[in-house]
Design a protein around this motif. Structure first.
Motif, PDB file in Angstrom:
ATOM      1  N   GLY A  10       0.795  -1.231   0.000  1.00  0.00           N
ATOM      2  CA  GLY A  10       0.000   0.000   0.000  1.00  0.00           C
ATOM      3  C   GLY A  10       0.823   1.274   0.000  1.00  0.00           C
ATOM      4  O   GLY A  10       0.324   2.342   0.351  1.00  0.00           O
ATOM      5  N   LYS A  11       2.088   1.182  -0.434  1.00  0.00           N
ATOM      6  CA  LYS A  11       2.958   2.380  -0.460  1.00  0.00           C
ATOM      7  C   LYS A  11       2.338   3.514  -1.277  1.00  0.00           C
ATOM      8  O   LYS A  11       2.323   4.660  -0.839  1.00  0.00           O
ATOM      9  CB  LYS A  11       4.324   2.057  -1.081  1.00  0.00           C
ATOM     10  CG  LYS A  11       5.203   1.181  -0.258  1.00  0.00           C
ATOM     11  CD  LYS A  11       6.509   0.913  -0.976  1.00  0.00           C
ATOM     12  CE  LYS A  11       6.333   0.137  -2.268  1.00  0.00           C
ATOM     13  NZ  LYS A  11       5.758  -1.197  -2.137  1.00  0.00           N
ATOM     14  N   SER A  12       1.873   3.176  -2.478  1.00  0.00           N
ATOM     15  CA  SER A  12       1.349   4.230  -3.357  1.00  0.00           C
ATOM     16  C   SER A  12       0.089   4.841  -2.750  1.00  0.00           C
ATOM     17  O   SER A  12      -0.102   6.062  -2.821  1.00  0.00           O
ATOM     18  CB  SER A  12       1.036   3.676  -4.746  1.00  0.00           C
ATOM     19  OG  SER A  12       2.179   3.057  -5.259  1.00  0.00           O
ATOM     20  N   ALA A  13      -0.745   4.010  -2.155  1.00  0.00           N
ATOM     21  CA  ALA A  13      -1.977   4.519  -1.529  1.00  0.00           C
ATOM     22  C   ALA A  13      -1.620   5.464  -0.376  1.00  0.00           C
ATOM     23  O   ALA A  13      -2.213   6.535  -0.217  1.00  0.00           O
ATOM     24  CB  ALA A  13      -2.831   3.353  -1.031  1.00  0.00           C
ATOM     25  N   GLN A  55      -4.597  -8.341  -7.977  1.00  0.00           N
ATOM     26  CA  GLN A  55      -5.729  -7.601  -8.521  1.00  0.00           C
ATOM     27  C   GLN A  55      -5.258  -6.372  -9.302  1.00  0.00           C
ATOM     28  O   GLN A  55      -5.756  -6.078 -10.385  1.00  0.00           O
ATOM     29  CB  GLN A  55      -6.644  -7.145  -7.388  1.00  0.00           C
ATOM     30  CG  GLN A  55      -8.094  -7.492  -7.660  1.00  0.00           C
ATOM     31  CD  GLN A  55      -8.945  -7.272  -6.428  1.00  0.00           C
ATOM     32  OE1 GLN A  55      -8.583  -6.472  -5.565  1.00  0.00           O
ATOM     33  NE2 GLN A  55     -10.064  -7.961  -6.356  1.00  0.00           N
ATOM     34  N   ARG A  56      -4.265  -5.671  -8.728  1.00  0.00           N
ATOM     35  CA  ARG A  56      -3.782  -4.444  -9.370  1.00  0.00           C
ATOM     36  C   ARG A  56      -3.061  -4.749 -10.679  1.00  0.00           C
ATOM     37  O   ARG A  56      -3.281  -4.090 -11.687  1.00  0.00           O
ATOM     38  CB  ARG A  56      -2.829  -3.711  -8.417  1.00  0.00           C
ATOM     39  CG  ARG A  56      -2.315  -2.382  -8.965  1.00  0.00           C
ATOM     40  CD  ARG A  56      -1.149  -1.862  -8.165  1.00  0.00           C
ATOM     41  NE  ARG A  56      -0.051  -2.837  -8.171  1.00  0.00           N
ATOM     42  CZ  ARG A  56       1.007  -2.777  -7.388  1.00  0.00           C
ATOM     43  NH1 ARG A  56       1.124  -1.796  -6.518  1.00  0.00           N
ATOM     44  NH2 ARG A  56       1.961  -3.685  -7.458  1.00  0.00           N
ATOM     45  N   ASP A  57      -2.172  -5.752 -10.679  1.00  0.00           N
ATOM     46  CA  ASP A  57      -1.301  -5.986 -11.830  1.00  0.00           C
ATOM     47  C   ASP A  57      -1.821  -7.068 -12.771  1.00  0.00           C
ATOM     48  O   ASP A  57      -1.259  -7.268 -13.848  1.00  0.00           O
ATOM     49  CB  ASP A  57       0.108  -6.415 -11.354  1.00  0.00           C
ATOM     50  CG  ASP A  57       0.738  -5.353 -10.460  1.00  0.00           C
ATOM     51  OD1 ASP A  57       0.295  -4.196 -10.527  1.00  0.00           O
ATOM     52  OD2 ASP A  57       1.657  -5.695  -9.698  1.00  0.00           O
ATOM     53  N   ASP A  72       0.105  -0.087   9.852  1.00  0.00           N
ATOM     54  CA  ASP A  72      -0.579  -1.354   9.566  1.00  0.00           C
ATOM     55  C   ASP A  72      -1.677  -1.099   8.531  1.00  0.00           C
ATOM     56  O   ASP A  72      -2.677  -0.454   8.830  1.00  0.00           O
ATOM     57  CB  ASP A  72      -1.164  -1.896  10.882  1.00  0.00           C
ATOM     58  CG  ASP A  72      -2.021  -3.127  10.658  1.00  0.00           C
ATOM     59  OD1 ASP A  72      -2.038  -3.658   9.522  1.00  0.00           O
ATOM     60  OD2 ASP A  72      -2.688  -3.561  11.614  1.00  0.00           O
ATOM     61  N   ASN A  73      -1.479  -1.612   7.310  1.00  0.00           N
ATOM     62  CA  ASN A  73      -2.463  -1.405   6.243  1.00  0.00           C
ATOM     63  C   ASN A  73      -3.204  -2.699   5.928  1.00  0.00           C
ATOM     64  O   ASN A  73      -3.485  -3.013   4.776  1.00  0.00           O
ATOM     65  CB  ASN A  73      -1.775  -0.850   4.991  1.00  0.00           C
ATOM     66  CG  ASN A  73      -2.776  -0.437   3.913  1.00  0.00           C
ATOM     67  OD1 ASN A  73      -3.907  -0.067   4.228  1.00  0.00           O
ATOM     68  ND2 ASN A  73      -2.377  -0.503   2.657  1.00  0.00           N
ATOM     69  N   SER A  74      -3.532  -3.450   6.985  1.00  0.00           N
ATOM     70  CA  SER A  74      -4.287  -4.691   6.752  1.00  0.00           C
ATOM     71  C   SER A  74      -5.785  -4.416   6.713  1.00  0.00           C
ATOM     72  O   SER A  74      -6.561  -5.261   6.305  1.00  0.00           O
ATOM     73  CB  SER A  74      -3.949  -5.728   7.820  1.00  0.00           C
ATOM     74  OG  SER A  74      -4.192  -5.180   9.096  1.00  0.00           O
TER      75      SER A  74
HETATM   76  P1  ADP Z   1       2.396  -0.784  -3.386  1.00  0.00           P
HETATM   77  O1  ADP Z   1       2.629   0.604  -3.938  1.00  0.00           O
HETATM   78  O2  ADP Z   1       2.957  -0.985  -2.015  1.00  0.00           O
HETATM   79  O3  ADP Z   1       2.809  -1.888  -4.321  1.00  0.00           O
HETATM   80  P2  ADP Z   1      -0.404  -0.034  -3.716  1.00  0.00           P
HETATM   81  O4  ADP Z   1      -0.530   1.210  -2.918  1.00  0.00           O
HETATM   82  O5  ADP Z   1      -0.360   0.106  -5.215  1.00  0.00           O
HETATM   83  O6  ADP Z   1       0.825  -0.941  -3.201  1.00  0.00           O
HETATM   84  O7  ADP Z   1      -1.607  -0.993  -3.295  1.00  0.00           O
HETATM   85  C1  ADP Z   1      -1.831  -2.217  -4.005  1.00  0.00           C
HETATM   86  C2  ADP Z   1      -3.304  -2.283  -4.419  1.00  0.00           C
HETATM   87  O8  ADP Z   1      -4.088  -2.436  -3.244  1.00  0.00           O
HETATM   88  C3  ADP Z   1      -3.793  -1.021  -5.115  1.00  0.00           C
HETATM   89  O9  ADP Z   1      -4.720  -1.381  -6.102  1.00  0.00           O
HETATM   90  C4  ADP Z   1      -4.458  -0.242  -3.964  1.00  0.00           C
HETATM   91  O10 ADP Z   1      -5.492   0.594  -4.434  1.00  0.00           O
HETATM   92  C5  ADP Z   1      -4.988  -1.352  -3.096  1.00  0.00           C
HETATM   93  N1  ADP Z   1      -5.003  -1.006  -1.656  1.00  0.00           N
HETATM   94  C6  ADP Z   1      -4.038  -0.379  -0.944  1.00  0.00           C
HETATM   95  N2  ADP Z   1      -4.380  -0.264   0.354  1.00  0.00           N
HETATM   96  C7  ADP Z   1      -5.604  -0.828   0.467  1.00  0.00           C
HETATM   97  C8  ADP Z   1      -6.519  -1.024   1.561  1.00  0.00           C
HETATM   98  N3  ADP Z   1      -6.226  -0.628   2.803  1.00  0.00           N
HETATM   99  N4  ADP Z   1      -7.683  -1.641   1.295  1.00  0.00           N
HETATM  100  C9  ADP Z   1      -7.971  -2.066   0.044  1.00  0.00           C
HETATM  101  N5  ADP Z   1      -7.172  -1.927  -1.029  1.00  0.00           N
HETATM  102  C10 ADP Z   1      -5.993  -1.313  -0.824  1.00  0.00           C
END
Ligand code: ADP
Length: 200
Positions: free
Chosen positions: A15-18, A144-146, A175-177
């Motif tokens: 969830g780094k980007s989020a 799901q993302r990739d 904690d981003n669970s």
């Molecule tokens: P990273 O940059 O660490 O690889 P992302 O921020 O791209 O991860 O997150 C991976 C995917 O999960 C993205 O599609 C994002 O929108 C989603 N995501 C991130 N945090 C959450 C959350 N807390 N709940 C649901 N989906 C999330």
């Protein structure tokens, strides 16, 4: 100039980007090491010429840009090629990051990097925030993302620092669970904390 710098790291899909976007929404400047790794191999950059000389001209696409799939293929099958490439690029990426962090106008700035510890980029920051989620969550979010296979994501997770070690080296762990709604208040809390730290 941002005197205070926070490194943001975490495994793939953590969830780094989020989290970066949530800080940016609060007005914090953030720089992504992955973006810089593309900047340093743009046409006209010395690193691209060095790569073409080392691997041969077929590493360039017809328009003179880097043929990334071809390069990925080489470094995947040749560890010494990977080492050579990293030795060329990491100092350049770090220089770009340092320049941007120096020029940041916010009280503190973020450096976002999946390999913050592995590349020594933690040396560029005052504090490290690790975004953490269980591996099963990383897997499902990244897939799901990739649109990638479980095996591909597992291979990337295995190439990164183990989760436990990453967390043990963090100053702060987010904690981003949980769900995305839970992220906002956590980022707000950290933002106020970093604003305070940047004053001292
Ligand atoms: P990273 O940059 O660490 O690889 P992302 O921020 O791209 O991860 O997150 C991976 C995917 O999960 C993205 O599609 C994002 O929108 C989603 N995501 C991130 N945090 C959450 C959350 N807390 N709940 C649901 N989906 C999330």
């Amino acid at each position: 100039m941002a005197r205070f710098r926070v490194g943001l790291t975490g495994g793939i899909g953590s969830g780094k980007s989020a989290v970066m976007r949530a800080f940016q929404a609060l007005g914090v400047e953030a720089w992504d090491a992955d973006d810089m790794s593309r900047v340093v191999v743009e046409p006209g950059q010395p690193a691209l010429a060095a790569i073409a000389e080392h691997f041969g001209p077929q590493i360039l696409a017809d328009d003179g840009t880097l043929n990334r799939p071809a390069l990925r293929h080489i470094i995947f099958s040749d560890p010494s090629a990977k080492t050579w490439l990293e030795q060329q690029l990491h100092p350049l990426i770090n220089r770009e990051l340092r320049q941007r962090l120096d020029a940041a106008q916010t009280p503190y700035a973020l450096l976002v990097s999946p390999l913050l510890f592995e590349t020594g980029q933690d040396q560029l920051v005052n504090r490290v925030l690790v975004v953490d989620a269980p591996e099963s969550v990383q897997l499902s979010r990244a897939r799901q993302r990739d649109g990638a296979s479980e095996e591909q994501i597992r291979r990337i997770i295995a190439s990164q620092m183990p989760r436990k070690e990453r967390c043990s080296r963090a100053d702060d762990v987010l904690d981003n669970s949980g769900n995305l709604d839970a992220l906002g208040p956590e980022v707000q809390r950290l933002h106020h904390f970093y604003l305070e730290l940047s004053k001292s």
